[in-house]
Design an enzyme around this catalytic site. Sequence first.
Site, PDB file in Angstrom:
ATOM      1  CE1 TYR A  57     -34.275  21.814  69.934  1.00 45.34           C
ATOM      2  CE2 TYR A  57     -35.086  22.901  67.133  1.00 45.34           C
ATOM      3  CZ  TYR A  57     -35.134  22.882  68.646  1.00 45.34           C
ATOM      4  OH  TYR A  57     -35.827  23.949  68.882  1.00 45.34           O
ATOM      5  CD  GLN A 192     -36.850  30.143  68.294  1.00 41.03           C
ATOM      6  OE1 GLN A 192     -36.967  28.819  68.408  1.00 41.03           O
ATOM      7  NE2 GLN A 192     -36.139  30.312  66.477  1.00 41.03           N
ATOM      8  CE1 TYR A 220     -39.629  28.111  73.233  1.00 37.67           C
ATOM      9  CE2 TYR A 220     -38.125  29.625  73.118  1.00 37.67           C
ATOM     10  CZ  TYR A 220     -38.252  28.781  73.718  1.00 37.67           C
ATOM     11  OH  TYR A 220     -38.428  29.014  75.019  1.00 37.67           O
ATOM     12  NE  ARG A 225     -41.940  23.010  74.770  1.00 39.47           N
ATOM     13  CZ  ARG A 225     -40.877  23.310  75.577  1.00 39.47           C
ATOM     14  NH1 ARG A 225     -40.442  21.733  76.708  1.00 39.47           N
ATOM     15  NH2 ARG A 225     -40.017  24.778  75.759  1.00 39.47           N
ATOM     16  NE  ARG A 244     -45.553  16.303  73.987  1.00 39.57           N
ATOM     17  CZ  ARG A 244     -46.248  15.907  73.210  1.00 39.57           C
ATOM     18  NH1 ARG A 244     -46.402  16.481  72.819  1.00 39.57           N
ATOM     19  NH2 ARG A 244     -45.761  13.630  72.515  1.00 39.57           N
ATOM     20  CB  ALA A 295     -45.474  19.120  60.862  1.00 40.95           C
TER      21      ALA A 295
END
Length: 328
Positions: A57, A192, A220, A225, A244, A295
């Site tokens: 990430y 996950q 997740y 998204r 996206r 967030a």
Amino acid sequence: MEYRKLGNSELQLSTITYGAFAIGGNMWGGNKKADSIASVHASIDHGVTTIDTAPFYGFGLSEEMIGEAIKGQDRSKIQLLTKFGLVWDGSNNGKGDFFFDADDNGKKLPIYKYSSKANVIKEIEESLKRLQTDYIDLLQIHWPDSTTPISETMEAVETLIQQGKIRAFGVSNYSIPQIQEAQKTVQISSNQVAYSMLNRKIETDLIPFTVAENIGIIAYSPMERGLLTGKYFTDSKLKENDHRNGYFGQFDLQKVKTLIEELSSLANAKHISISQLVLRWTTLQKGISIVLAGARNAEQAISNAKTMDFDLSTSELEFINQAISKLK
């Protein structure tokens, strides 16, 4: 906030967990550091004690910002979840499974799934430095690597557990046979996986298996998204380098829009946001241990945390499920 035991581990995690993919910036149209750090602080202040990140990430940036954000906090009251196995810096020398080419400010970086024993050890040391800590509460393999025997990867994990560098271990995006193979070497506490109102595939086989085996599920992309916030259908415009733009194309957007419109009536009646309604529904599904919620700023973080301030009645859940059933 509600706290739940993760599978067979001793970890008590916040049901709403801070998902740190977006603050890394890459694939999400960039980020604002001050806002990102403020979102972590706001999460902790409102009971979200669990933070899930990964080296991939932001190519280390997400971990670095989390390390900076938790500096001065009581580490014993924060649970750090990170991962290994996605290599972007070329240190794998072409080994592993080629995954995809990622964009780094206009530069193309080939991403590999690679989980050799040496790479696992290397990555955890790098993560510990970026996170400014001496242990990880839950370490997870990010994606399966078909080029490395699972037993080899798990041997590295066992070493890290013995060294006290990780408290528990989980997998991510693993199938049932892969979990069973991994369990021959090390205790698997969680898996996950993607799960949402729009993606409920795991309910048929994986959930029954993990419930029987006392393995936690970390969900997740519960908001797909951001699609299930409804913003995409109003005035929200995605940046050109936001992944996206392509991701949302897999869904029947008209049906998703209709779903959001139906759910909005319930959300409005309860004086909550559509995002909070979607997240709360996700936390109440069978076999789901914790739910990741991203967030970008303090306001979003506080909204996510307040998801656990209300409940959903049996009739409300039935109304939601009927609305979801129309997607088929």
